[in-house]
Write a protein that holds these residues in place. Structure first.
Motif, PDB file in Angstrom:
ATOM      1  N   GLU A 116       7.764 113.030   6.601  1.00  0.00           N
ATOM      2  CA  GLU A 116       6.562 112.314   7.017  1.00  0.00           C
ATOM      3  C   GLU A 116       5.416 113.254   6.683  1.00  0.00           C
ATOM      4  OE1 GLU A 116       4.360 111.322  11.151  1.00  0.00           O
ATOM      5  OE2 GLU A 116       6.481 110.794  11.053  1.00  0.00           O
ATOM      6  N   VAL A 117       4.420 112.760   5.970  1.00  0.00           N
ATOM      7  CA  VAL A 117       3.302 113.603   5.553  1.00  0.00           C
ATOM      8  C   VAL A 117       1.997 113.032   6.095  1.00  0.00           C
ATOM      9  CG1 VAL A 117       4.455 114.398   3.462  1.00  0.00           C
ATOM     10  CG2 VAL A 117       3.019 112.388   3.357  1.00  0.00           C
ATOM     11  N   ALA A 118       0.958 113.832   6.033  1.00  0.00           N
ATOM     12  CA  ALA A 118      -0.359 113.396   6.478  1.00  0.00           C
ATOM     13  C   ALA A 118      -0.852 112.249   5.606  1.00  0.00           C
ATOM     14  CB  ALA A 118      -1.341 114.560   6.414  1.00  0.00           C
ATOM     15  N   ALA A 119      -1.603 111.344   6.188  1.00  0.00           N
ATOM     16  CA  ALA A 119      -2.070 110.152   5.471  1.00  0.00           C
ATOM     17  C   ALA A 119      -3.009 110.506   4.329  1.00  0.00           C
ATOM     18  CB  ALA A 119      -2.757 109.207   6.440  1.00  0.00           C
ATOM     19  N   ALA A 162      -2.848 113.265   2.480  1.00  0.00           N
ATOM     20  CA  ALA A 162      -2.235 114.254   1.587  1.00  0.00           C
ATOM     21  C   ALA A 162      -2.018 113.661   0.201  1.00  0.00           C
ATOM     22  CB  ALA A 162      -0.907 114.725   2.156  1.00  0.00           C
ATOM     23  N   THR A 163      -2.298 114.461  -0.819  1.00  0.00           N
ATOM     24  CA  THR A 163      -2.051 114.045  -2.196  1.00  0.00           C
ATOM     25  C   THR A 163      -0.689 114.569  -2.637  1.00  0.00           C
ATOM     26  OG1 THR A 163      -3.061 116.027  -3.134  1.00  0.00           O
ATOM     27  CG2 THR A 163      -4.518 114.141  -2.719  1.00  0.00           C
ATOM     28  N   LYS A 164      -0.228 114.115  -3.801  1.00  0.00           N
ATOM     29  CA  LYS A 164       1.048 114.585  -4.336  1.00  0.00           C
ATOM     30  C   LYS A 164       1.025 116.086  -4.569  1.00  0.00           C
ATOM     31  CE  LYS A 164       2.633 110.367  -6.536  1.00  0.00           C
ATOM     32  NZ  LYS A 164       3.197 109.776  -7.755  1.00  0.00           N
ATOM     33  N   GLU A 165      -0.111 116.599  -5.038  1.00  0.00           N
ATOM     34  CA  GLU A 165      -0.237 118.037  -5.293  1.00  0.00           C
ATOM     35  C   GLU A 165      -0.156 118.821  -3.986  1.00  0.00           C
ATOM     36  OE1 GLU A 165      -2.557 115.818  -6.537  1.00  0.00           O
ATOM     37  OE2 GLU A 165      -1.708 115.733  -8.550  1.00  0.00           O
ATOM     38  N   ASP A 166      -0.778 118.303  -2.913  1.00  0.00           N
ATOM     39  CA  ASP A 166      -0.711 118.964  -1.606  1.00  0.00           C
ATOM     40  C   ASP A 166       0.723 119.039  -1.110  1.00  0.00           C
ATOM     41  OD1 ASP A 166      -3.493 119.172  -1.579  1.00  0.00           O
ATOM     42  OD2 ASP A 166      -3.764 117.351  -0.375  1.00  0.00           O
ATOM     43  N   VAL A 167       1.442 117.930  -1.230  1.00  0.00           N
ATOM     44  CA  VAL A 167       2.833 117.882  -0.767  1.00  0.00           C
ATOM     45  C   VAL A 167       3.692 118.835  -1.590  1.00  0.00           C
ATOM     46  CG1 VAL A 167       4.862 116.405  -0.515  1.00  0.00           C
ATOM     47  CG2 VAL A 167       2.606 115.533   0.106  1.00  0.00           C
ATOM     48  N   ALA A 168       3.495 118.868  -2.894  1.00  0.00           N
ATOM     49  CA  ALA A 168       4.275 119.762  -3.756  1.00  0.00           C
ATOM     50  C   ALA A 168       4.015 121.219  -3.400  1.00  0.00           C
ATOM     51  CB  ALA A 168       3.942 119.507  -5.221  1.00  0.00           C
ATOM     52  N   ARG A 169       2.754 121.570  -3.160  1.00  0.00           N
ATOM     53  CA  ARG A 169       2.421 122.954  -2.775  1.00  0.00           C
ATOM     54  C   ARG A 169       3.026 123.323  -1.425  1.00  0.00           C
ATOM     55  NH1 ARG A 169      -3.140 122.418  -2.873  1.00  0.00           N
ATOM     56  NH2 ARG A 169      -3.271 121.287  -4.804  1.00  0.00           N
ATOM     57  N   ALA A 170       3.009 122.403  -0.464  1.00  0.00           N
ATOM     58  CA  ALA A 170       3.566 122.680   0.855  1.00  0.00           C
ATOM     59  C   ALA A 170       5.079 122.860   0.785  1.00  0.00           C
ATOM     60  CB  ALA A 170       3.203 121.551   1.818  1.00  0.00           C
ATOM     61  N   ARG A 177       2.058 130.274   2.723  1.00  0.00           N
ATOM     62  CA  ARG A 177       1.928 129.227   3.727  1.00  0.00           C
ATOM     63  C   ARG A 177       0.610 129.391   4.454  1.00  0.00           C
ATOM     64  NH1 ARG A 177       7.530 129.737   6.882  1.00  0.00           N
ATOM     65  NH2 ARG A 177       8.570 130.479   5.055  1.00  0.00           N
ATOM     66  N   THR A 178      -0.083 128.304   4.597  1.00  0.00           N
ATOM     67  CA  THR A 178      -1.332 128.319   5.345  1.00  0.00           C
ATOM     68  C   THR A 178      -1.234 127.308   6.476  1.00  0.00           C
ATOM     69  OG1 THR A 178      -2.317 126.632   3.935  1.00  0.00           O
ATOM     70  CG2 THR A 178      -2.658 128.923   3.280  1.00  0.00           C
ATOM     71  N   ALA A 179      -2.238 127.296   7.330  1.00  0.00           N
ATOM     72  CA  ALA A 179      -2.254 126.330   8.422  1.00  0.00           C
ATOM     73  C   ALA A 179      -2.280 124.916   7.870  1.00  0.00           C
ATOM     74  CB  ALA A 179      -3.460 126.581   9.317  1.00  0.00           C
ATOM     75  N   GLY A 180      -2.894 124.723   6.702  1.00  0.00           N
ATOM     76  CA  GLY A 180      -2.945 123.410   6.081  1.00  0.00           C
ATOM     77  C   GLY A 180      -1.580 122.914   5.668  1.00  0.00           C
ATOM     78  N   SER A 181      -0.690 123.833   5.284  1.00  0.00           N
ATOM     79  CA  SER A 181       0.670 123.439   4.895  1.00  0.00           C
ATOM     80  C   SER A 181       1.410 122.820   6.069  1.00  0.00           C
ATOM     81  CB  SER A 181       1.450 124.649   4.393  1.00  0.00           C
ATOM     82  OG  SER A 181       0.858 125.171   3.240  1.00  0.00           O
ATOM     83  N   TYR A 182       1.176 123.330   7.253  1.00  0.00           N
ATOM     84  CA  TYR A 182       1.824 122.784   8.438  1.00  0.00           C
ATOM     85  C   TYR A 182       1.279 121.401   8.770  1.00  0.00           C
ATOM     86  CZ  TYR A 182       3.891 127.342   9.277  1.00  0.00           C
ATOM     87  OH  TYR A 182       4.608 128.492   9.152  1.00  0.00           O
ATOM     88  N   ASP A 183       0.027 121.136   8.415  1.00  0.00           N
ATOM     89  CA  ASP A 183      -0.568 119.827   8.674  1.00  0.00           C
ATOM     90  C   ASP A 183      -0.111 118.787   7.665  1.00  0.00           C
ATOM     91  OD1 ASP A 183      -1.956 120.822  10.839  1.00  0.00           O
ATOM     92  OD2 ASP A 183      -3.736 121.303   9.659  1.00  0.00           O
ATOM     93  N   ILE A 184       0.263 119.204   6.468  1.00  0.00           N
ATOM     94  CA  ILE A 184       0.662 118.265   5.422  1.00  0.00           C
ATOM     95  C   ILE A 184       2.067 117.735   5.679  1.00  0.00           C
ATOM     96  CG2 ILE A 184       1.195 118.042   2.972  1.00  0.00           C
ATOM     97  CD1 ILE A 184      -1.105 120.056   2.511  1.00  0.00           C
ATOM     98  N   LEU A 185       3.039 118.621   5.864  1.00  0.00           N
ATOM     99  CA  LEU A 185       4.411 118.202   6.154  1.00  0.00           C
ATOM    100  C   LEU A 185       4.563 118.097   7.661  1.00  0.00           C
ATOM    101  CD1 LEU A 185       6.514 120.431   3.739  1.00  0.00           C
ATOM    102  CD2 LEU A 185       5.740 118.092   3.394  1.00  0.00           C
ATOM    103  N   ARG A 186       4.619 116.890   8.165  1.00  0.00           N
ATOM    104  CA  ARG A 186       4.669 116.703   9.621  1.00  0.00           C
ATOM    105  C   ARG A 186       6.079 116.910  10.167  1.00  0.00           C
ATOM    106  NH1 ARG A 186       0.105 112.619  10.860  1.00  0.00           N
ATOM    107  NH2 ARG A 186      -1.570 113.854   9.977  1.00  0.00           N
TER     108      ARG A 186
END
Length: 71
Positions: A43-46, A48-56, A14-23
């Motif tokens: 609710e996800v960041a505007a 965010a890509t599918k890969e970002d959401v899957a990783r988070a 988990r990174t700080a970016g993961s917290y920003d992706i999944l709101r």
């Protein structure tokens, strides 16, 4: 002696970016019906890509998503 089988799994951190992706999770009647079939709505960041959401999701819940839909 018994041999130990070593598995090499990549650990998603988990990174700080993961917290920003999944709101936040979406709590609604439609999301409740989705959860009956083991689905979740977030609710996800505007940007965010599918890969970002899957990783988070993988980092938070330790499961590999089979499918990601962004609306």
């Amino acid at each position: 002696m018994a041999e130990k089988k070593v598995t090499s799994e990549k650990k998603i951190v988990r990174t700080a970016g993961s917290y920003d992706i999944l709101r936040r999770p979406i709590i609604s009647e439609k999301a409740a019906k989705l959860s009956e079939s083991n689905g979740v709505a977030f609710e996800v960041a505007a940007n965010a890509t599918k890969e970002d959401v899957a990783r988070a999701v993988q980092a938070f819940y330790n499961v590999k998503p089979t499918k990601v839909n962004i609306v």
